[in-house]
Write a protein that holds these residues in place. Sequence first.
Motif, PDB file in Angstrom:
ATOM      1  N   LEU A 165      -8.939   7.888  -1.667  1.00 50.04           N
ATOM      2  CA  LEU A 165     -10.273   7.406  -2.213  1.00 50.04           C
ATOM      3  C   LEU A 165     -10.181   6.523  -3.386  1.00 50.04           C
ATOM      4  CD1 LEU A 165     -11.952  11.120  -1.802  1.00 50.04           C
ATOM      5  CD2 LEU A 165     -12.482   8.970  -0.398  1.00 50.04           C
ATOM      6  N   PHE A 166      -9.204   6.838  -4.189  1.00 48.33           N
ATOM      7  CA  PHE A 166      -9.241   5.929  -5.284  1.00 48.33           C
ATOM      8  C   PHE A 166      -8.824   4.715  -5.116  1.00 48.33           C
ATOM      9  CE2 PHE A 166      -8.228   9.825  -8.322  1.00 48.33           C
ATOM     10  CZ  PHE A 166      -9.576   9.939  -8.840  1.00 48.33           C
ATOM     11  N   MET A 167      -8.075   4.357  -4.021  1.00 51.75           N
ATOM     12  CA  MET A 167      -7.482   2.852  -3.517  1.00 51.75           C
ATOM     13  C   MET A 167      -8.756   2.545  -2.829  1.00 51.75           C
ATOM     14  SD  MET A 167      -3.546   3.993  -2.011  1.00 51.75           S
ATOM     15  CE  MET A 167      -3.137   2.221  -1.719  1.00 51.75           C
ATOM     16  N   LEU A 168      -9.403   3.174  -1.882  1.00 50.81           N
ATOM     17  CA  LEU A 168     -10.548   2.566  -1.250  1.00 50.81           C
ATOM     18  C   LEU A 168     -11.480   2.025  -2.166  1.00 50.81           C
ATOM     19  CD1 LEU A 168     -10.785   4.971   1.804  1.00 50.81           C
ATOM     20  CD2 LEU A 168      -9.790   2.477   1.771  1.00 50.81           C
TER      21      LEU A 168
ATOM     22  N   ALA B 107      -2.580  21.176  -5.162  1.00 48.88           N
ATOM     23  CA  ALA B 107      -2.143  21.015  -3.809  1.00 48.88           C
ATOM     24  C   ALA B 107      -1.955  19.668  -3.410  1.00 48.88           C
ATOM     25  CB  ALA B 107      -3.122  21.504  -2.917  1.00 48.88           C
ATOM     26  N   SER B 108      -0.926  19.432  -2.789  1.00 54.26           N
ATOM     27  CA  SER B 108      -0.457  17.970  -2.166  1.00 54.26           C
ATOM     28  C   SER B 108      -1.506  17.315  -1.539  1.00 54.26           C
ATOM     29  CB  SER B 108       0.821  17.941  -1.589  1.00 54.26           C
ATOM     30  OG  SER B 108       1.905  18.607  -2.313  1.00 54.26           O
ATOM     31  N   TRP B 109      -2.088  17.992  -0.449  1.00 53.86           N
ATOM     32  CA  TRP B 109      -3.120  17.263   0.227  1.00 53.86           C
ATOM     33  C   TRP B 109      -4.340  16.931  -0.400  1.00 53.86           C
ATOM     34  CZ3 TRP B 109      -7.813  19.640   1.555  1.00 53.86           C
ATOM     35  CH2 TRP B 109      -8.292  20.688   1.276  1.00 53.86           C
ATOM     36  N   TRP B 110      -4.809  17.670  -1.467  1.00 60.93           N
ATOM     37  CA  TRP B 110      -5.910  17.220  -2.414  1.00 60.93           C
ATOM     38  C   TRP B 110      -5.461  15.758  -2.955  1.00 60.93           C
ATOM     39  CZ3 TRP B 110     -10.861  18.417  -2.134  1.00 60.93           C
ATOM     40  CH2 TRP B 110     -11.096  19.618  -1.999  1.00 60.93           C
ATOM     41  N   ILE B 111      -4.278  16.008  -3.518  1.00 57.52           N
ATOM     42  CA  ILE B 111      -3.927  14.534  -4.225  1.00 57.52           C
ATOM     43  C   ILE B 111      -3.746  13.389  -3.434  1.00 57.52           C
ATOM     44  CG2 ILE B 111      -1.773  13.508  -5.361  1.00 57.52           C
ATOM     45  CD1 ILE B 111      -0.992  16.268  -6.306  1.00 57.52           C
ATOM     46  N   LEU B 112      -3.190  13.662  -2.064  1.00 53.62           N
ATOM     47  CA  LEU B 112      -3.175  12.541  -1.175  1.00 53.62           C
ATOM     48  C   LEU B 112      -4.618  12.001  -0.741  1.00 53.62           C
ATOM     49  CD1 LEU B 112      -1.772  10.871   0.879  1.00 53.62           C
ATOM     50  CD2 LEU B 112      -1.900  12.812   2.758  1.00 53.62           C
TER      51      LEU B 112
ATOM     52  N   PRO C 198       0.681  -1.298  -0.013  1.00 55.61           N
ATOM     53  CA  PRO C 198      -0.035   0.130   0.116  1.00 55.61           C
ATOM     54  C   PRO C 198       0.869   1.407   0.072  1.00 55.61           C
ATOM     55  CG  PRO C 198      -0.953  -1.512   1.329  1.00 55.61           C
ATOM     56  CD  PRO C 198       0.514  -2.159   1.113  1.00 55.61           C
ATOM     57  N   PRO C 199       1.995   1.293   0.737  1.00 55.57           N
ATOM     58  CA  PRO C 199       2.736   2.570   0.605  1.00 55.57           C
ATOM     59  C   PRO C 199       3.276   3.000  -0.566  1.00 55.57           C
ATOM     60  CG  PRO C 199       3.260   1.160   2.846  1.00 55.57           C
ATOM     61  CD  PRO C 199       2.618   0.412   1.847  1.00 55.57           C
ATOM     62  N   LEU C 200       3.828   1.964  -1.533  1.00 48.53           N
ATOM     63  CA  LEU C 200       4.197   2.283  -2.527  1.00 48.53           C
ATOM     64  C   LEU C 200       3.244   2.552  -3.550  1.00 48.53           C
ATOM     65  CD1 LEU C 200       6.622  -0.854  -2.811  1.00 48.53           C
ATOM     66  CD2 LEU C 200       7.201   1.341  -2.278  1.00 48.53           C
ATOM     67  N   ILE C 201       2.270   2.053  -3.581  1.00 45.77           N
ATOM     68  CA  ILE C 201       1.060   2.162  -4.576  1.00 45.77           C
ATOM     69  C   ILE C 201       0.489   3.675  -4.129  1.00 45.77           C
ATOM     70  CG2 ILE C 201      -1.261   1.676  -5.145  1.00 45.77           C
ATOM     71  CD1 ILE C 201      -0.833  -1.464  -4.382  1.00 45.77           C
ATOM     72  N   ARG C 202       0.382   4.039  -3.028  1.00 47.05           N
ATOM     73  CA  ARG C 202      -0.044   5.286  -2.718  1.00 47.05           C
ATOM     74  C   ARG C 202       0.871   6.592  -3.174  1.00 47.05           C
ATOM     75  NH1 ARG C 202       3.324   7.886   0.346  1.00 47.05           N
ATOM     76  NH2 ARG C 202       3.389   6.200   1.836  1.00 47.05           N
ATOM     77  N   ALA C 203       2.047   6.111  -3.072  1.00 46.57           N
ATOM     78  CA  ALA C 203       3.015   7.097  -3.394  1.00 46.57           C
ATOM     79  C   ALA C 203       3.180   7.214  -4.972  1.00 46.57           C
ATOM     80  CB  ALA C 203       4.519   6.535  -2.931  1.00 46.57           C
ATOM     81  N   SER C 204       3.049   6.013  -5.520  1.00 52.02           N
ATOM     82  CA  SER C 204       3.034   5.949  -7.170  1.00 52.02           C
ATOM     83  C   SER C 204       1.738   6.692  -7.656  1.00 52.02           C
ATOM     84  CB  SER C 204       3.136   4.526  -7.704  1.00 52.02           C
ATOM     85  OG  SER C 204       4.130   3.846  -7.223  1.00 52.02           O
ATOM     86  N   LEU C 205       0.527   6.412  -7.351  1.00 57.76           N
ATOM     87  CA  LEU C 205      -0.564   7.301  -7.666  1.00 57.76           C
ATOM     88  C   LEU C 205      -0.476   8.707  -7.134  1.00 57.76           C
ATOM     89  CD1 LEU C 205      -3.345   4.770  -6.350  1.00 57.76           C
ATOM     90  CD2 LEU C 205      -2.687   5.304  -8.555  1.00 57.76           C
ATOM     91  N   MET C 206       0.188   9.241  -6.138  1.00 51.65           N
ATOM     92  CA  MET C 206       0.547  10.358  -5.772  1.00 51.65           C
ATOM     93  C   MET C 206       1.265  11.512  -6.744  1.00 51.65           C
ATOM     94  SD  MET C 206       0.819  11.440  -1.681  1.00 51.65           S
ATOM     95  CE  MET C 206       1.162  13.046  -1.882  1.00 51.65           C
TER      96      MET C 206
ATOM     97  N   ALA D 122       0.376  12.199   5.164  1.00 58.92           N
ATOM     98  CA  ALA D 122      -0.554  13.337   5.650  1.00 58.92           C
ATOM     99  C   ALA D 122       0.614  14.312   6.584  1.00 58.92           C
ATOM    100  CB  ALA D 122      -1.657  12.928   6.384  1.00 58.92           C
ATOM    101  N   GLY D 123       1.126  13.452   7.623  1.00 60.79           N
ATOM    102  CA  GLY D 123       1.854  14.421   8.274  1.00 60.79           C
ATOM    103  C   GLY D 123       3.074  15.248   7.809  1.00 60.79           C
ATOM    104  N   ILE D 124       3.779  14.736   6.845  1.00 60.44           N
ATOM    105  CA  ILE D 124       4.736  15.145   5.618  1.00 60.44           C
ATOM    106  C   ILE D 124       3.986  16.463   5.102  1.00 60.44           C
ATOM    107  CG2 ILE D 124       6.244  14.798   3.970  1.00 60.44           C
ATOM    108  CD1 ILE D 124       6.909  11.978   4.937  1.00 60.44           C
ATOM    109  N   VAL D 125       2.956  16.028   4.536  1.00 68.84           N
ATOM    110  CA  VAL D 125       2.319  16.883   3.384  1.00 68.84           C
ATOM    111  C   VAL D 125       1.605  18.327   4.399  1.00 68.84           C
ATOM    112  CG1 VAL D 125       0.305  17.459   2.207  1.00 68.84           C
ATOM    113  CG2 VAL D 125       1.396  15.478   1.701  1.00 68.84           C
ATOM    114  N   LEU D 126       1.173  17.993   5.535  1.00 67.12           N
ATOM    115  CA  LEU D 126       0.711  19.204   6.174  1.00 67.12           C
ATOM    116  C   LEU D 126       1.613  20.111   6.936  1.00 67.12           C
ATOM    117  CD1 LEU D 126      -2.684  17.162   7.561  1.00 67.12           C
ATOM    118  CD2 LEU D 126      -2.218  19.165   5.811  1.00 67.12           C
TER     119      LEU D 126
END
Length: 424
Positions: free
Chosen positions: A257-260, A247-252, A224-232, A280-284
């Motif tokens: 949502l796409f993964m879910l 905006a990075s937080w919109w992308i996150l 999941p972390p790799l898929i999330r980063a790739s999609l971002m 989210a911590g890094i982005v925010l």
Amino acid sequence: MSKTAYLISIVILCAISAFHLYFSWQDNQYKLPATQIIGRINSDIENQDFSQNFTVKGLCVKNQQQAKINVGDLISVSGSLEEKVTESGVKEYCLIAETIEVIEPFNQVPFIKKILLYQFYFLKSQLSLFRQLCVQKISYNFKANQASILAGMILGYKQGLSYSLWQDFQQSGLLHLVVASGGNIALLSGVVITIVRPIFSRKKQILFSYGVIITYLFLAGFDPPLIRASLMIGLVWLGQLLGRKTASWWILLLTCLFMLLYKPLLLFSASFQLSFAATAGIVLFGKKIQGFLLQLLGSLKQSPITKIILADGSQSIAAQILVTPLILQIFGQTNALSLLANLLVAPLVAPIMIIGLVFLVLSFTIPFLGQLVAWLLMPLLDFVVLVAQFFSKSSWGMISFGLPWIGVFAIWLMTILLLKPYED
């Protein structure tokens, strides 16, 4: 796109995800996997001391004996079901194999048939072989602990980690370093873009780099972390191709949502929750904390080395801010000194990743130079091991209590309110 359109899109996606999640949860409660399954092995085979772990048709299979099987083999497995640890009432099962019959080894499938019908298995098997060669190169040139850490960081290969070393990294809060994470994807994309920038146009740079990222996903596994980063990264690059600033937080949020939508039960996965919280911590908070630290250091902020160290350190702090309460909720314990441990090793992550990738290239092309590069890596890897072992034995830093979800959300809310003044 206007903010109203964004909000409408988010509401629609949330509604679809909620319905999808509800029906998937209901199906998962009453539908048991079969005790016999026929299909092709579609994951890497994790060989442990006396067992093998792999998946067939999405079902986890545990084989207590060492069988001669490979990725893509068509097999028939029968055995008993074992219920895995449930999260939020969601039941998952593993098939404990009693008998395994290889119906058709993948290496006996005609090449034309592999290309036309089994492209995924063919690519997966070839990349699996290449991954094994990379692990062999690393194991040949490094000591056991050094090799296991390097293979984990750049390939997501966890089988080489001894139980004691795994415990050291887990108890010190550094386990995320020795498994493939979203940081690996971010670093890889940046390096590839830099290399091909003089050769290709911006559009071709992005397409080529994303092709490399997909290959890395096969090498390191679709966690999941790799898929999330790739999609971002993919969504950011798509916005750049369309001439939009995103905006990075919109992308996150959209990525989540796409993964879910694809797999709603990920919502109950501890890995997915921790990955989302860290990102989210890094982005925010990443830039906020870095700016605040630069203000405290004053004149030292002009030093390039200081900026690099602060950038790595601030990202580590930002990730831990949201992850720590979640760890207490999921596992019931954490190490209060993990933040300090992460700050000590954070500046070494990027150098180890980059030099490690250079080592792999040279080990296949110019082995002598590869060995020289390996010597440069050894002290860095030894330091990471030393930090993990030191902080894992600091029992007085352990915090053991279960934090309810309302406590997690309360801490997150207070953190957002407190850090808001430092936003640039």
